[in-house]
Write a protein that holds these residues in place. Structure first.
Motif, PDB file in Angstrom:
ATOM      1  N   GLY A 377       0.796  -1.226   0.000  1.00  0.00           N
ATOM      2  CA  GLY A 377       0.000   0.000   0.000  1.00  0.00           C
ATOM      3  C   GLY A 377       0.825   1.270   0.000  1.00  0.00           C
ATOM      4  N   MET A 378       0.199   2.354   0.427  1.00  0.00           N
ATOM      5  CA  MET A 378       0.821   3.676   0.390  1.00  0.00           C
ATOM      6  C   MET A 378       1.795   3.890   1.537  1.00  0.00           C
ATOM      7  SD  MET A 378      -2.358   6.213  -0.471  1.00  0.00           S
ATOM      8  CE  MET A 378      -3.393   6.022  -1.928  1.00  0.00           C
ATOM      9  N   THR A 379       2.859   4.615   1.260  1.00  0.00           N
ATOM     10  CA  THR A 379       3.719   5.115   2.328  1.00  0.00           C
ATOM     11  C   THR A 379       3.007   6.282   2.990  1.00  0.00           C
ATOM     12  OG1 THR A 379       4.829   6.713   0.892  1.00  0.00           O
ATOM     13  CG2 THR A 379       5.771   4.486   1.001  1.00  0.00           C
ATOM     14  N   GLU A 380       3.532   6.722   4.115  1.00  0.00           N
ATOM     15  CA  GLU A 380       2.924   7.870   4.795  1.00  0.00           C
ATOM     16  C   GLU A 380       2.935   9.099   3.881  1.00  0.00           C
ATOM     17  OE1 GLU A 380       3.455  10.554   8.881  1.00  0.00           O
ATOM     18  OE2 GLU A 380       4.610   8.693   8.624  1.00  0.00           O
ATOM     19  N   ALA A 381       4.054   9.320   3.197  1.00  0.00           N
ATOM     20  CA  ALA A 381       4.172  10.484   2.310  1.00  0.00           C
ATOM     21  C   ALA A 381       3.177  10.398   1.152  1.00  0.00           C
ATOM     22  CB  ALA A 381       5.594  10.599   1.779  1.00  0.00           C
ATOM     23  N   LYS A 382       3.043   9.212   0.548  1.00  0.00           N
ATOM     24  CA  LYS A 382       2.134   9.045  -0.583  1.00  0.00           C
ATOM     25  C   LYS A 382       0.677   9.211  -0.155  1.00  0.00           C
ATOM     26  CE  LYS A 382       4.965   8.136  -4.006  1.00  0.00           C
ATOM     27  NZ  LYS A 382       5.043   9.011  -5.208  1.00  0.00           N
ATOM     28  N   ALA A 383       0.353   8.748   1.047  1.00  0.00           N
ATOM     29  CA  ALA A 383      -1.016   8.889   1.545  1.00  0.00           C
ATOM     30  C   ALA A 383      -1.381  10.364   1.713  1.00  0.00           C
ATOM     31  CB  ALA A 383      -1.172   8.144   2.868  1.00  0.00           C
ATOM     32  N   LYS A 384      -0.443  11.132   2.219  1.00  0.00           N
ATOM     33  CA  LYS A 384      -0.677  12.572   2.381  1.00  0.00           C
ATOM     34  C   LYS A 384      -0.783  13.257   1.025  1.00  0.00           C
ATOM     35  CE  LYS A 384       1.589  12.973   6.903  1.00  0.00           C
ATOM     36  NZ  LYS A 384       2.789  13.467   7.646  1.00  0.00           N
ATOM     37  N   GLU A 385       0.100  12.859   0.096  1.00  0.00           N
ATOM     38  CA  GLU A 385       0.060  13.443  -1.250  1.00  0.00           C
ATOM     39  C   GLU A 385      -1.276  13.168  -1.934  1.00  0.00           C
ATOM     40  OE1 GLU A 385       3.310  12.122  -3.664  1.00  0.00           O
ATOM     41  OE2 GLU A 385       4.827  12.721  -2.189  1.00  0.00           O
ATOM     42  N   ALA A 386      -1.859  11.996  -1.641  1.00  0.00           N
ATOM     43  CA  ALA A 386      -3.138  11.623  -2.249  1.00  0.00           C
ATOM     44  C   ALA A 386      -4.322  12.336  -1.603  1.00  0.00           C
ATOM     45  CB  ALA A 386      -3.331  10.112  -2.148  1.00  0.00           C
ATOM     46  N   GLY A 387      -4.042  13.142  -0.584  1.00  0.00           N
ATOM     47  CA  GLY A 387      -5.086  13.943   0.042  1.00  0.00           C
ATOM     48  C   GLY A 387      -5.791  13.294   1.223  1.00  0.00           C
ATOM     49  N   HIS A 388      -5.249  12.201   1.709  1.00  0.00           N
ATOM     50  CA  HIS A 388      -5.875  11.531   2.851  1.00  0.00           C
ATOM     51  C   HIS A 388      -5.523  12.228   4.158  1.00  0.00           C
ATOM     52  CE1 HIS A 388      -7.307   7.929   0.739  1.00  0.00           C
ATOM     53  NE2 HIS A 388      -6.190   7.989   0.031  1.00  0.00           N
ATOM     54  N   ASP A 389      -6.517  12.334   5.023  1.00  0.00           N
ATOM     55  CA  ASP A 389      -6.299  12.720   6.410  1.00  0.00           C
ATOM     56  C   ASP A 389      -6.017  11.410   7.133  1.00  0.00           C
ATOM     57  OD1 ASP A 389      -6.132  14.102   8.738  1.00  0.00           O
ATOM     58  OD2 ASP A 389      -8.275  14.529   8.922  1.00  0.00           O
ATOM     59  N   ILE A 390      -4.836  11.252   7.686  1.00  0.00           N
ATOM     60  CA  ILE A 390      -4.422   9.915   8.116  1.00  0.00           C
ATOM     61  C   ILE A 390      -4.225   9.765   9.619  1.00  0.00           C
ATOM     62  CG2 ILE A 390      -3.335   9.413   5.902  1.00  0.00           C
ATOM     63  CD1 ILE A 390      -0.608   9.957   7.218  1.00  0.00           C
ATOM     64  N   ARG A 391      -4.275   8.517  10.049  1.00  0.00           N
ATOM     65  CA  ARG A 391      -3.852   8.089  11.373  1.00  0.00           C
ATOM     66  C   ARG A 391      -2.710   7.100  11.183  1.00  0.00           C
ATOM     67  NH1 ARG A 391      -7.056   8.532  15.995  1.00  0.00           N
ATOM     68  NH2 ARG A 391      -9.108   9.482  15.723  1.00  0.00           N
ATOM     69  N   VAL A 392      -1.673   7.232  11.990  1.00  0.00           N
ATOM     70  CA  VAL A 392      -0.512   6.358  11.866  1.00  0.00           C
ATOM     71  C   VAL A 392      -0.282   5.622  13.183  1.00  0.00           C
ATOM     72  CG1 VAL A 392       1.964   6.223  11.394  1.00  0.00           C
ATOM     73  CG2 VAL A 392       0.553   7.877  10.155  1.00  0.00           C
ATOM     74  N   GLY A 393      -0.130   4.312  13.095  1.00  0.00           N
ATOM     75  CA  GLY A 393       0.155   3.504  14.275  1.00  0.00           C
ATOM     76  C   GLY A 393       1.520   2.860  14.161  1.00  0.00           C
ATOM     77  N   ARG A 394       2.181   2.692  15.295  1.00  0.00           N
ATOM     78  CA  ARG A 394       3.506   2.064  15.319  1.00  0.00           C
ATOM     79  C   ARG A 394       3.593   1.119  16.512  1.00  0.00           C
ATOM     80  NH1 ARG A 394       3.900   7.417  14.305  1.00  0.00           N
ATOM     81  NH2 ARG A 394       4.991   8.103  12.404  1.00  0.00           N
ATOM     82  N   PHE A 395       4.355   0.040  16.316  1.00  0.00           N
ATOM     83  CA  PHE A 395       4.619  -0.842  17.442  1.00  0.00           C
ATOM     84  C   PHE A 395       6.011  -1.427  17.289  1.00  0.00           C
ATOM     85  CE2 PHE A 395       4.296  -4.459  20.329  1.00  0.00           C
ATOM     86  CZ  PHE A 395       3.656  -3.860  21.412  1.00  0.00           C
TER      87      PHE A 395
END
Length: 482
Positions: A377-395
């Protein structure tokens, strides 16, 4: 229908080609496959499979060298026997090569040995290969045909790709290697320069590093593995450098001086500075290009772009009855993409209903270095470029019981969601066995699973997979174990 006439002819027996041929046969189509060198193509014989065998040897050696951390005492010096390591790798490939031959026989697929060229739509001429196979192969299956003219209603081009060479730094098989030579070293070099940090470059850098070689990676972009999420790339770089890998980013090799048994790489960085790196060998891993030459494509007016055949979502070219799949049809140049592309193409030819084009964003990518890297799927940068308002989780692996028990607690799982819909946009992982774990997210994306469903999925304990759920929980401020 005559012996030389078929419903489907597939040119090339790599993962895309032989899988497409099998699916065509399953659907009742009279099928043949043309191969000029070895069944299984580059992936089975010189790529995916033998490199994983090499990397497995490297992994075992790494574990042996850290046996004390597991409470074990191994007597004597742990060192690689490069001849034995290579021999094991070649035997793994040979076994699978023979397996493809058996699959052709089982599915009653005719194997045409030789080099194919399109003479007109629906017709090919097969002639003697212009060069012999790199290595002796298994005996040809009994269901084989030879030189001659063959016709088919549908012809699939699945000729794969080969290493790209930079002008002035062309591989010579001795001092400057491609993955062919890197996979079968006559002896281990003491030092090595790897040009390019994509999957091929990083995997070989990781392998030779484990073998005790002084390795330097030179990457043109500002970070290694540039197609990966920037955060994962940064994490992987730190882990590889901790293992001893030398990495120079934002730099290019401008020329290579050859000596009797060594090379000097002239490296220029983006700020204009230059340095010279002397090493025993240099691996050129600057990408691959499609095998589109000498197939008769130009004469038939087949549209190509950037060295690859242009196709639609079903593998169709601009010439009726002619198709292309896999690496020769462009990126992502991955074996599993080629396989699925072949199935889609053949099922469309057979007239099956509900055949859908492949979504490139749902094709996972895996790099089998140490630590492993996997994504979909999309990287964080690509998701933002595509105009998505995102939530990011990490573990972090450091908070997972199984990872700690394995002694593999250096890693990260990252998930990216659309804040408004809960859609899983991307998943990115670095650490032990992530190339196996990533498929869970691939299935989730394929089923259009939301964060709610992932949160209520029960993951077994103790497993590395638990981190996948925790990363989802973290994206919504609900993580339980960190």
């Amino acid at each position: 229908m005559s012996e030389n006439s078929f419903d489907v002819i597939v040119v090339g027996s790599g993962p895309g080609g032989y899988v497409a041929a099998i699916r065509a046969a399953q659907l009742g189509l009279k099928t043949a496959i043309v191969e000029r060198e070895h069944l299984g193509g580059i992936c089975l014989n010189w790529g995916c499979i033998p490199t994983k065998a090499l990397l497995r040897s490297a992994e075992i050696l790494d574990h042996a060298n850290h046996a004390k951390s597991y409470g074990l005492v191994l007597e004597g010096e742990m060192k690689p026997d490069v001849d034995a390591v290579v021999d094991r790798s070649r035997k793994v490939s040979a076994r699978l090569n023979g397996g493809v031959g058996m699959l052709m026989k089982k599915n009653k697929i005719s194997v045409i040995w030789g080099e194919a060229k399109l003479t007109k739509p629906g017709e090919i001429k097969v002639s003697k290969p212009s060069k012999p196979a790199v290595e002796p192969q298994h005996p040809q299956p009994k269901n084989t045909l030879g030189e001659g003219n063959y016709t088919a209603k549908h012809i699939l081009i699945a000729t794969g790709a080969r290493p790209r060479a930079l002008p002035g730094i062309e591989p010579d098989g001795e001092l400057i290697w491609t993955y062919f030579e890197a996979m079968k070293p006559k002896k281990l070099p003491k030092s090595l320069v790897v040009m390019g940090s994509g999957a091929i470059g990083i995997e070989f850098a990781s392998f030779y590093l484990s073998m005790g070689v002084d390795v330097t990676v030179v990457e043109l972009m500002d970070r290694i593995m540039p197609v990966e999420d920037a955060e994962i790339s940064k994490f992987a770089r730190k882990a590889l450098e901790k293992r001893g890998l030398n990495i120079i980013t934002g730099a290019k090799v401008t020329k290579v001086d050859k000596h009797k048994d060594a090379v000097t790489a002239h490296v220029e960085t983006s700020d204009g500075k230059t340095q010279q790196i002397k090493a025993d060998r240099l691996i050129s891993a600057v990408g691959v290009q499609g095998n589109i030459e000498n197939l008769g494509l130009e004469e038939l007016g087949v549209k190509t772009e950037r060295g690859c055949v242009v196709i639609d979502g079903y593998g169709r070219t601009n010439v009726d009855g002619l198709y292309a799949i896999g690496d020769v049809a462009g990126p992502p140049m991955l074996a599993h993409k080629a396989e699925h592309e072949g199935v889609i193409c053949v099922e469309k030819i057979a007239g099956l209903e509900n055949v859908h084009p492949m979504d490139p964003l749902k094709v996972p990518g895996c790099t089998y270095c140490n630590p492993q890297v996997a994504s979909v799927g999309m990287t964080e940068a690509k998701a933002k470029e595509a105009g998505h308002d995102i939530r990011v989780g990490r573990f972090s692996f450091a908070a997972n019981g199984k990872a700690i028990a394995l002694g593999e607690d250096n890693g990260l799982v990252k998930t990216i969601f659309d804040k408004n819909t809960g859609e899983l946009l991307g998943a990115h992982m670095v650490g032990a066995e992530v190339t196996e774990l990533i498929q869970g997210y691939v299935v989730a994306m394929g089923l259009e699973t939301t964060e709610e469903e992932l949160m209520h999925t029960v993951f077994p304990h103790p497993t590395l997979s638990e981190m996948m759920k925790e990363s989802v929980l973290d994206a919504y401020g609900r993580t339980l174990n960190s």
